[in-house]
Scaffold this motif. Sequence first.
Motif, PDB file in Angstrom:
ATOM      1  N   ARG A   1       7.972  -1.445   5.903  1.00  0.00           N
ATOM      2  CA  ARG A   1       7.879  -0.154   5.581  1.00  0.00           C
ATOM      3  C   ARG A   1       8.917   0.590   4.952  1.00  0.00           C
ATOM      4  O   ARG A   1       9.960   0.207   5.255  1.00  0.00           O
ATOM      5  CB  ARG A   1       7.290   0.619   6.801  1.00  0.00           C
ATOM      6  N   ALA A   2       8.554   1.843   4.316  1.00  0.00           N
ATOM      7  CA  ALA A   2       9.607   2.532   3.597  1.00  0.00           C
ATOM      8  C   ALA A   2       9.057   3.886   3.672  1.00  0.00           C
ATOM      9  O   ALA A   2       7.938   4.182   3.351  1.00  0.00           O
ATOM     10  CB  ALA A   2      10.259   2.065   2.646  1.00  0.00           C
ATOM     11  N   ILE A   3       9.998   4.719   3.650  1.00  0.00           N
ATOM     12  CA  ILE A   3       9.781   6.258   3.347  1.00  0.00           C
ATOM     13  C   ILE A   3      10.251   6.616   1.872  1.00  0.00           C
ATOM     14  O   ILE A   3      11.402   6.372   1.872  1.00  0.00           O
ATOM     15  CB  ILE A   3      10.331   7.450   4.544  1.00  0.00           C
ATOM     16  N   ILE A   4       9.418   7.243   1.216  1.00  0.00           N
ATOM     17  CA  ILE A   4       9.593   7.334  -0.224  1.00  0.00           C
ATOM     18  C   ILE A   4       8.981   8.828  -0.499  1.00  0.00           C
ATOM     19  O   ILE A   4       7.999   8.802  -0.925  1.00  0.00           O
ATOM     20  CB  ILE A   4       9.122   6.417  -1.181  1.00  0.00           C
TER      21      ILE A   4
ATOM     22  N   ILE B   1      -4.970  -1.404   5.250  1.00  0.00           N
ATOM     23  CA  ILE B   1      -3.688  -1.286   5.827  1.00  0.00           C
ATOM     24  C   ILE B   1      -2.858  -2.199   6.831  1.00  0.00           C
ATOM     25  O   ILE B   1      -1.778  -2.437   6.493  1.00  0.00           O
ATOM     26  CB  ILE B   1      -3.404   0.313   6.529  1.00  0.00           C
ATOM     27  N   ALA B   2      -3.907  -2.403   7.577  1.00  0.00           N
ATOM     28  CA  ALA B   2      -3.317  -3.608   8.576  1.00  0.00           C
ATOM     29  C   ALA B   2      -3.246  -4.899   7.786  1.00  0.00           C
ATOM     30  O   ALA B   2      -2.192  -5.748   8.247  1.00  0.00           O
ATOM     31  CB  ALA B   2      -4.456  -3.904   9.665  1.00  0.00           C
ATOM     32  N   ALA B   3      -3.820  -4.974   6.808  1.00  0.00           N
ATOM     33  CA  ALA B   3      -3.625  -6.320   6.041  1.00  0.00           C
ATOM     34  C   ALA B   3      -2.503  -6.400   4.795  1.00  0.00           C
ATOM     35  O   ALA B   3      -2.058  -7.326   4.357  1.00  0.00           O
ATOM     36  CB  ALA B   3      -4.994  -6.767   5.188  1.00  0.00           C
TER      37      ALA B   3
ATOM     38  N   ALA C   1      14.435   0.436  -4.587  1.00  0.00           N
ATOM     39  CA  ALA C   1      14.811  -0.410  -3.321  1.00  0.00           C
ATOM     40  C   ALA C   1      13.927  -0.896  -2.491  1.00  0.00           C
ATOM     41  O   ALA C   1      13.807  -2.154  -1.985  1.00  0.00           O
ATOM     42  CB  ALA C   1      15.864   0.573  -2.669  1.00  0.00           C
ATOM     43  N   ALA C   2      12.758   0.123  -2.474  1.00  0.00           N
ATOM     44  CA  ALA C   2      11.597  -0.394  -1.386  1.00  0.00           C
ATOM     45  C   ALA C   2      10.818  -1.623  -1.817  1.00  0.00           C
ATOM     46  O   ALA C   2      10.591  -2.566  -1.160  1.00  0.00           O
ATOM     47  CB  ALA C   2      10.594   0.767  -1.148  1.00  0.00           C
ATOM     48  N   TYR C   3      10.800  -1.407  -3.382  1.00  0.00           N
ATOM     49  CA  TYR C   3       9.835  -2.679  -3.774  1.00  0.00           C
ATOM     50  C   TYR C   3      10.558  -3.943  -3.788  1.00  0.00           C
ATOM     51  O   TYR C   3       9.909  -5.135  -3.847  1.00  0.00           O
ATOM     52  CB  TYR C   3       9.091  -2.169  -5.301  1.00  0.00           C
ATOM     53  N   GLN C   4      12.046  -3.804  -4.025  1.00  0.00           N
ATOM     54  CA  GLN C   4      12.747  -5.188  -3.964  1.00  0.00           C
ATOM     55  C   GLN C   4      12.864  -5.601  -2.533  1.00  0.00           C
ATOM     56  O   GLN C   4      12.795  -6.898  -2.491  1.00  0.00           O
ATOM     57  CB  GLN C   4      14.225  -4.610  -4.444  1.00  0.00           C
ATOM     58  N   ASP C   5      12.753  -4.866  -1.479  1.00  0.00           N
ATOM     59  CA  ASP C   5      12.717  -5.171  -0.230  1.00  0.00           C
ATOM     60  C   ASP C   5      11.304  -5.764   0.071  1.00  0.00           C
ATOM     61  O   ASP C   5      11.141  -6.746   0.621  1.00  0.00           O
ATOM     62  CB  ASP C   5      12.940  -3.989   0.805  1.00  0.00           C
ATOM     63  N   ALA C   6      10.241  -5.238  -0.430  1.00  0.00           N
ATOM     64  CA  ALA C   6       9.037  -5.819  -0.411  1.00  0.00           C
ATOM     65  C   ALA C   6       8.810  -7.350  -0.989  1.00  0.00           C
ATOM     66  O   ALA C   6       8.334  -8.288  -0.196  1.00  0.00           O
ATOM     67  CB  ALA C   6       7.941  -4.912  -0.877  1.00  0.00           C
ATOM     68  N   MET C   7       9.380  -7.559  -1.928  1.00  0.00           N
ATOM     69  CA  MET C   7       9.225  -8.836  -2.690  1.00  0.00           C
ATOM     70  C   MET C   7      10.276  -9.783  -1.879  1.00  0.00           C
ATOM     71  O   MET C   7       9.812 -10.868  -1.696  1.00  0.00           O
ATOM     72  CB  MET C   7       9.631  -8.503  -4.194  1.00  0.00           C
ATOM     73  N   SER C   8      11.141  -9.234  -1.441  1.00  0.00           N
ATOM     74  CA  SER C   8      12.140 -10.141  -0.736  1.00  0.00           C
ATOM     75  C   SER C   8      11.533 -10.732   0.559  1.00  0.00           C
ATOM     76  O   SER C   8      11.692 -11.873   0.576  1.00  0.00           O
ATOM     77  CB  SER C   8      13.719  -9.422  -0.626  1.00  0.00           C
TER      78      SER C   8
ATOM     79  N   ILE D   1       0.778  -1.157  -0.037  1.00  0.00           N
ATOM     80  CA  ILE D   1       0.207   0.144   0.039  1.00  0.00           C
ATOM     81  C   ILE D   1       0.933   1.189   0.075  1.00  0.00           C
ATOM     82  O   ILE D   1       1.882   1.279   0.827  1.00  0.00           O
ATOM     83  CB  ILE D   1      -0.972  -0.048   1.170  1.00  0.00           C
ATOM     84  N   ARG D   2       0.486   2.189  -0.948  1.00  0.00           N
ATOM     85  CA  ARG D   2       1.228   3.617  -0.669  1.00  0.00           C
ATOM     86  C   ARG D   2       0.014   4.482  -0.185  1.00  0.00           C
ATOM     87  O   ARG D   2      -0.940   4.558  -0.599  1.00  0.00           O
ATOM     88  CB  ARG D   2       1.538   3.918  -2.283  1.00  0.00           C
ATOM     89  N   LEU D   3       0.601   5.164   0.871  1.00  0.00           N
ATOM     90  CA  LEU D   3      -0.430   6.212   1.496  1.00  0.00           C
ATOM     91  C   LEU D   3      -0.076   7.445   0.953  1.00  0.00           C
ATOM     92  O   LEU D   3       0.937   8.319   1.034  1.00  0.00           O
ATOM     93  CB  LEU D   3       0.081   6.186   3.129  1.00  0.00           C
TER      94      LEU D   3
END
Length: 281
Positions: free
Chosen positions: A62-65, A34-36, A266-273, A1-3
């Motif tokens: 989570r990540a700050i972008i 968000i919780a899911a 970097a964030a999406y790579q981390d999410a997939m990993s 999710i992107r807030l």
Amino acid sequence: IRLHGPYFLTGQFGDAQIQSPINNERARLEGRAIAAAHYVTSSSPSVLADVEQYYKVKLTNRAIIPLPIGASNASDLWNVDKCDRNKILYVGRFDSSKGGDLILKVFAELADSNPDLTLTFVGPDSGIQTDEGPLYFEEFVSRNFDASLRQRIDYRGQMKHAELMALRTQHYFTVIATQYETMGYMLLEAMSLGCPIVSTAVGPIPEIIENGRSGLLAPSQDLPALVDACQRLLSDSDLAAHLGNQARLDCRDRYSSAAIASQTVAAYQDAMSTFRKENTC
């Protein structure tokens, strides 16, 4: 999710029906989503913190972008010797959320001691919500201010982006009076051009603007503090030039498209990993 909101933060302002069942349900479903989520990104640390506190969730992945913005050409930048020092600019909707009503009150205070000062107001007329329904720009002005003040306000409504960017550097400084912000372009666009900024210190804005270094900040809905900050710039062009230049440098160094693209990848790579690791049998 992107807030990009979220609704529980941005929906509480200027909405006469905020306590209605449909809006309560909207916020509840937002919290469930968000919780899911396996991974959550936001443009601001403060937004993530508010989400965790309000929905009572712990966002581990989570990540700050931040939002990106392209660099402006040197020929397009704000210049204290080329702008009109009797013009200030507001960009945002005319509603209470973005502070359209507050900026008019600020200008009315400034107008008394600065007889040549004018305000350019750019943004759609969403109206101020009242018990009787929305109160739109012209009626709000006529009800609350002397007719002579209206003659010093240049209300432009909505403008094309290129026209707005050209307009920004013609003005002495930009005022942001929002009650809440998640990291809007109304701030980054002014910074990218080196425009001096006076803003309310809400949401992530204090993470972006350092008071006295790259802009002047005032508490939300604090009319005297906003007036004082604006008057400080009106009385000190050297300070205005310094703040604008530092804001431009900060914007260039922190929010370039290349830098934000790299952070996003970097964030999406981390999410997939992390998703693969957590779902490996």
